[in-house]
Design a protein around this motif. Structure first.
Motif, short mmCIF file in Angstrom:
data_model
loop_
_atom_site.label_atom_id
_atom_site.label_comp_id
_atom_site.label_asym_id
_atom_site.label_seq_id
_atom_site.Cartn_x
_atom_site.Cartn_y
_atom_site.Cartn_z
N HIS A 64 10.07 3.92 -5.94
CA HIS A 64 9.19 3.69 -7.10
C HIS A 64 8.15 2.68 -6.63
O HIS A 64 8.41 1.48 -6.60
N ARG A 65 6.98 3.18 -6.22
CA ARG A 65 5.93 2.30 -5.69
C ARG A 65 5.05 1.79 -6.82
O ARG A 65 4.84 2.47 -7.83
N LEU A 66 4.52 0.60 -6.63
CA LEU A 66 3.69 -0.03 -7.63
C LEU A 66 2.21 0.24 -7.36
O LEU A 66 1.82 0.50 -6.22
N PRO A 67 1.37 0.21 -8.40
CA PRO A 67 -0.07 0.46 -8.19
C PRO A 67 -0.65 -0.48 -7.14
O PRO A 67 -0.43 -1.69 -7.19
N MET A 68 -1.37 0.11 -6.20
CA MET A 68 -2.03 -0.64 -5.13
C MET A 68 -1.06 -1.48 -4.31
O MET A 68 -1.46 -2.43 -3.63
N ASP A 69 0.23 -1.15 -4.38
CA ASP A 69 1.25 -1.90 -3.62
C ASP A 69 1.13 -3.41 -3.83
O ASP A 69 1.18 -4.19 -2.88
N THR A 188 7.53 -3.93 -16.89
CA THR A 188 6.29 -4.59 -16.50
C THR A 188 6.51 -6.09 -16.31
O THR A 188 6.01 -6.69 -15.35
N THR A 209 -2.97 -9.53 -1.23
CA THR A 209 -3.00 -8.88 -2.53
C THR A 209 -4.37 -9.02 -3.18
O THR A 209 -4.94 -8.07 -3.72
N ALA A 216 -11.59 -2.99 -6.06
CA ALA A 216 -11.48 -2.41 -7.39
C ALA A 216 -12.15 -3.30 -8.43
O ALA A 216 -12.83 -2.80 -9.34
N SER A 221 -15.02 0.49 -3.15
CA SER A 221 -13.83 1.07 -2.55
C SER A 221 -13.84 0.77 -1.07
O SER A 221 -14.90 0.65 -0.45
#
Length: 259
Positions: A64-69, A188, A209, A216, A221
């Motif tokens: 279960h990967r998170l948005p944008m890691d 969350t 991070t 974004a 990009s």
């Protein structure tokens, strides 16, 4: 329960690219002549593995990967686990010899794994009768596991889980009576709390991070460009490291050989 990837396991996700895959593969050749019936059917292999699913969490949990890691991925139980998606079957066309066998192994290894499912698969390969020094009737198992899912100890346990001590089917490991724990996705709030704690402990990671989020936030990009020959030569001159066949970019096609 909640379980998050350790940093050393997560790195195998971050390092993977289209040309450099992070799974490992075990190639094993089996002589079924000692089986009770003198042969082993594909359906028997599937049912054998199915009977051992409770032996290791690797079998039925996925990423279960998170948005944008923004933080390391989590493990969750695959609610739609499908055995047929993990064990496949084919046969070498007669009279295939060692070269055809090793070519097929290389092609199989070079295929990316399905990262939306539990990170293992097994391919049963028959038609080995004309491969040098392989006993007629033998079959090969090509078993792949993504390196994010295993370390040295868990690799041994995974293969022991599907192995027997004798021809009577005595498991090499005791099969747990209790089912494997269920892994759930974090809320969350849990994601935020863990990410903050981890990033505060690692200034380097919080900087990364922020840099990942910056394009974004700015509405842009990140792009990736292939350096030109002149740029490559300039870089080589500055570093003093010569470009050789061993440190040049690789293709997605791998080679397998055996003696």
């Amino acid at each position: 329960m909640i379980e998050q990837l350790a940093p050393q396991d997560a790195q195998f996700l971050y390092l993977q690219s289209a040309n450099n895959l992070s799974h490992v593969m075990m190639v094993s050749i089996h002589d079924p002549s000692t089986a009770p019936s003198g042969k082993v059917e594909y359906t028997q292999i599937v049912e054998h593995v199915r009977s051992r699913l409770n032996s290791s969490p690797i079998f039925q949990r996925r990423l279960h990967r998170l948005p944008m890691d923004i933080d390391h991925a989590y493990w969750v139980t695959d609610e739609h686990f499908d055995m047929d998606a993990h064990i496949t079957h084919s046969r070498l066309a007669a009279p295939a010899k060692r070269e055809q066998f090793t070519d097929l192994v290389a092609r199989h290894y070079s295929r990316p794994m399905d990262m939306n499912r539990p990170l293992w698969d097994m391919h049963v390969l028959e038609g080995m009768d004309h491969v040098d020094e392989v006993k007629k009737g033998s079959f090969a198992l090509l078993t792949r596991i993504h390196h994010a899912a295993i370390d040295g100890i868990s690799t041994i346990r995974f293969f022991n889980a599907i192995s027997d001590l004798d021809t009577k089917g005595t498991p090499a490991l005791e099969i747990p009576k209790e089912p494997q724990p269920r892994y759930r996705a974090p809320t969350t709030q849990e994601i935020v709390d863990r990410a903050i704690q981890r990033n505060v402990q690692s200034p380097i990671k919080i900087t990364k991070t922020l840099l990942d989020f910056l394009p974004a936030l700015m509405g842009g990009s990140k792009t990736s460009e292939i350096p030109s020959k002149a740029e490559d030569e300039d870089k080589q001159g500055k570093s003093g490291i010569p470009t050789t066949r061993f440190n040049a970019p690789v293709s997605p096609h791998k080679i397998f050989e055996a003696v």
